[in-house]
Design an enzyme around this catalytic site. Structure first.
Site, PDB file in Angstrom:
ATOM      1  N   TYR A 172       0.799  -1.155   0.163  1.00  0.00           N
ATOM      2  CA  TYR A 172       0.122   0.009  -0.128  1.00  0.00           C
ATOM      3  C   TYR A 172       0.772   1.202   0.052  1.00  0.00           C
ATOM      4  O   TYR A 172       0.741   2.027   0.834  1.00  0.00           O
ATOM      5  CB  TYR A 172      -0.850   0.160   1.099  1.00  0.00           C
ATOM      6  CG  TYR A 172      -2.039  -1.104   0.980  1.00  0.00           C
ATOM      7  CD1 TYR A 172      -3.205  -0.696   0.291  1.00  0.00           C
ATOM      8  CD2 TYR A 172      -1.908  -2.217   1.657  1.00  0.00           C
ATOM      9  CE1 TYR A 172      -4.382  -1.575   0.126  1.00  0.00           C
ATOM     10  CE2 TYR A 172      -2.966  -3.226   1.450  1.00  0.00           C
ATOM     11  CZ  TYR A 172      -4.246  -2.767   0.573  1.00  0.00           C
ATOM     12  OH  TYR A 172      -5.160  -3.586   0.399  1.00  0.00           O
ATOM     13  N   TYR A 186     -11.706  -7.336   7.373  1.00  0.00           N
ATOM     14  CA  TYR A 186     -10.477  -7.417   6.299  1.00  0.00           C
ATOM     15  C   TYR A 186     -10.496  -8.802   6.126  1.00  0.00           C
ATOM     16  O   TYR A 186     -10.230  -9.452   7.031  1.00  0.00           O
ATOM     17  CB  TYR A 186      -9.416  -6.469   6.970  1.00  0.00           C
ATOM     18  CG  TYR A 186      -8.286  -6.734   6.102  1.00  0.00           C
ATOM     19  CD1 TYR A 186      -8.088  -5.997   4.859  1.00  0.00           C
ATOM     20  CD2 TYR A 186      -7.079  -7.709   6.165  1.00  0.00           C
ATOM     21  CE1 TYR A 186      -7.007  -6.369   3.911  1.00  0.00           C
ATOM     22  CE2 TYR A 186      -6.070  -8.040   5.277  1.00  0.00           C
ATOM     23  CZ  TYR A 186      -6.026  -7.270   4.077  1.00  0.00           C
ATOM     24  OH  TYR A 186      -5.181  -7.564   3.407  1.00  0.00           O
ATOM     25  N   ASP A 245     -12.810 -16.208   9.785  1.00  0.00           N
ATOM     26  CA  ASP A 245     -11.638 -15.842   9.032  1.00  0.00           C
ATOM     27  C   ASP A 245     -10.656 -15.647  10.498  1.00  0.00           C
ATOM     28  O   ASP A 245     -10.818 -14.598  11.067  1.00  0.00           O
ATOM     29  CB  ASP A 245     -11.555 -14.851   8.288  1.00  0.00           C
ATOM     30  CG  ASP A 245     -10.107 -14.160   7.859  1.00  0.00           C
ATOM     31  OD1 ASP A 245      -9.177 -14.597   8.448  1.00  0.00           O
ATOM     32  OD2 ASP A 245     -10.196 -13.101   6.983  1.00  0.00           O
ATOM     33  N   LYS A 294      -1.341 -15.999   8.825  1.00  0.00           N
ATOM     34  CA  LYS A 294      -0.425 -15.089   9.716  1.00  0.00           C
ATOM     35  C   LYS A 294       0.044 -15.949  10.827  1.00  0.00           C
ATOM     36  O   LYS A 294       1.291 -16.139  11.004  1.00  0.00           O
ATOM     37  CB  LYS A 294      -1.162 -14.046  10.293  1.00  0.00           C
ATOM     38  CG  LYS A 294      -1.532 -13.187   9.252  1.00  0.00           C
ATOM     39  CD  LYS A 294      -1.814 -11.642   9.769  1.00  0.00           C
ATOM     40  CE  LYS A 294      -2.080 -10.371   8.787  1.00  0.00           C
ATOM     41  NZ  LYS A 294      -3.336 -10.630   7.936  1.00  0.00           N
TER      42      LYS A 294
HETATM   43  C1  LIG Z   1      -3.758 -10.639   7.024  1.00  0.00           C
HETATM   44  C2  LIG Z   1      -5.207 -10.942   7.058  1.00  0.00           C
HETATM   45  C3  LIG Z   1      -5.772 -11.453   5.831  1.00  0.00           C
HETATM   46  C4  LIG Z   1      -4.823 -11.712   4.539  1.00  0.00           C
HETATM   47  O1  LIG Z   1      -3.601 -12.495   4.620  1.00  0.00           O
HETATM   48  P1  LIG Z   1      -2.375 -12.439   3.580  1.00  0.00           P
HETATM   49  O2  LIG Z   1      -1.311 -13.319   4.301  1.00  0.00           O
HETATM   50  O3  LIG Z   1      -2.036 -11.079   3.768  1.00  0.00           O
HETATM   51  O4  LIG Z   1      -3.098 -12.744   2.345  1.00  0.00           O
HETATM   52  C5  LIG Z   1      -6.831 -12.386   5.750  1.00  0.00           C
HETATM   53  N1  LIG Z   1      -7.624 -11.920   6.563  1.00  0.00           N
HETATM   54  C6  LIG Z   1      -7.312 -11.619   7.956  1.00  0.00           C
HETATM   55  C7  LIG Z   1      -8.185 -11.351   9.004  1.00  0.00           C
HETATM   56  C8  LIG Z   1      -5.983 -11.058   7.989  1.00  0.00           C
HETATM   57  O5  LIG Z   1      -5.722 -10.235   9.091  1.00  0.00           O
END
Ligand SMILES: *Cc1c(COP(=O)(O)O)cnc(C)c1O
Length: 433
Positions: free
Chosen positions: A21, A149, A250, A279
């Site tokens: 970004y 997100y 997620d 992550k």
């Molecule tokens: C960082 C993140 C993603 C994306 O993961 P990347 O490894 O950056 O593609 C998806 N969902 C959440 C909740 C995140 O914090």
């Protein structure tokens, strides 16, 4: 190879490297890291910073951890990678068994991939193939929450907050999804009917076209750093069941203890149909993600027209990444992580309390090992970043949100320093102190 000087690196970085970004015409300078150890990042000019970001949530046990390092070395001497079509290996089997054991009970099948965004794409494709197989192809849209997100690829992006994600730029190519108001019931508040009314209306009116609801359980991360009531999540689960819509959780940022539970879903005592991990999975060492689903989801997909799930990344189940994930999870579970998180939560509450009541501060909130100071106005990154570095800490705000989620191994003294240095910089840069 001749070593590069810091000046060489800075020039190439400025001229050629596109950072996340960021602008290539007016780039902000990047800080060069030459070493990282425990909770410390060492800069090329010799300064060391206390890391408040865990390299975007992912580092749990600190940098340069001897046990994690050794695990990667040992696997490296066996093999670094093999394709996963038709082949398998112990690092993947061990990881998948662990994930099935420690995640909510009905999640039994695991698809490994290479990044969080991809694991979200995989989850969304699972949901679409599921309803295809059930002869309900109209159920192909997604309902998510504002301020969410879920990643940067097109599918994942389509369910991110449409305003902060600047969806209008991509109108012609993005799938049009549905967005409910972000939950306004805070973590420790009950969820009353008015809190879930918008979500309820959308799922009731659109159930016939909805494949799944996708959300970040309990903690909305990058899109707002908001903590919401477990009762809200419980009601979402019930509404999904009632209206025959799958639930995708997620947990790419929240999993492995960050919120005070091993998985944030546990706060509500619910299980999703599909779970995304990323992550935190490798303790910040290598890129790896996983999408878990129930047997109902996998069986249904495999009875459908394709007979298979239509996805297969080249670096699926990378053995180095699986090995370090196994070692990271083992370290976590053998380390009494609950006490670690409780200690950090108490340290964050005490350390950030002085920000409350400052005229430029809108809110201070802490959950588990996450601390947030929400300001009344966005920070100026060009001035605040050097101020944090000068104060010996690494903090990377996003708009009005100044937040920290340090590695779990941070000591009480380091945490107190991190908090007081951060508040000092806010006073100096924003409070005019
Ligand atoms: C960082 C993140 C993603 C994306 O993961 P990347 O490894 O950056 O593609 C998806 N969902 C959440 C909740 C995140 O914090």
């Amino acid at each position: 190879m001749t070593p590069m000087t810091p000046a060489d690196i800075a020039r190439i970085d400025r001229e050629h490297i596109w950072h996340p970004y960021s602008s290539m015409t007016a780039p902000l300078p990047s800080y060069q890291i030459t070493h990282a150890e425990g909770v410390h990042l060492q800069l090329a000019d010799g300064r060391t910073l206390i890391d408040g970001m865990s390299s975007w949530w992912s580092v749990l046990h600190g940098y340069n951890h001897p046990t994690l390092n050794q695990a990667v070395r040992d696997q490296l001497d066996r093999f670094a990678h093999v394709m996963f079509g038709g082949l398998t290996h112990e690092p993947a089997a061990r990881l998948v068994q662990t994930l099935v054991d420690i995640t909510p009970e009905p999640l039994k099948k695991v698809f490994l991939s290479d990044s969080g965004s991809v694991s979200v794409e995989v989850a969304m494709k699972m949901a679409v193939q599921y309803w295809q197989a059930k002869q309900k192809p109209a159920k192909h849209r997604f309902l998510s929450l504002r301020n969410g997100y879920h990643g940067d690829t097109f599918g994942a992006m389509s369910v991110c907050d449409p305003v902060t994600g600047m969806h209008h730029l991509f109108n012609q190519v993005l799938m049009q999804q549905l967005f409910a108001e972000a939950p306004t019931c805070r973590f420790d508040e009950p969820c009353r009917p008015e809190h879930i009314a918008d979500f309820r209306k959308l799922i009731e009116n659109h159930a016939g076209e909805l494949a799944a609801v996708i959300l970040e359980p309990i903690v909305q991360g990058t899109g707002g750093m908001r903590f919401y009531s477990p009762q809200y999540l419980r009601q979402v689960r019930a509404l999904c069941d009632q209206h025959d819509v799958l639930l995708i959780a997620d947990e790419i940022a929240t999993a492995f203890g960050r919120t005070g539970k091993l998985f944030a879903c546990e706060w509500a005592g619910i299980a999703p149909d599909i779970l995304c991990l990323g992550k935190t999975l490798t303790g910040g060492y290598l890129t790896l993600a996983a999408t878990l689903c129930t047997e109902d989801v996998s069986d249904t997909i495999c009875r459908g027209e394709a007979g298979v799930f239509m996805h297969g990344p080249t670096f699926m189940a990378n053995p180095l990444a699986c090995t370090v994930a196994n070692t990271s999870i083992e370290l976590l579970i053998s380390n009494d992580w609950q006490s670690q998180i409780g200690r950090i939560e108490a340290g964050l509450r005490a350390g950030l309390a002085p920000a409350r009541g400052k005229p430029y501060v809108a809110d201070v909130r802490v959950l588990g090992a996450i601390g947030v100071v929400e300001l009344n106005a966005p920070v100026d990154m060009a001035t605040i970043t050097p101020a944090f570095v000068a104060a010996g800490i690494w903090v990377r705000p996003f708009g009005k949100l100044v937040y920290i989620m340090p590695p779990y191994i941070i000591s009480d003294a380091e945490l107190a320093t991190l908090c007081s240095a951060m508040l000092g910089v806010l006073d100096q840069c924003i409070g005019g102190g």
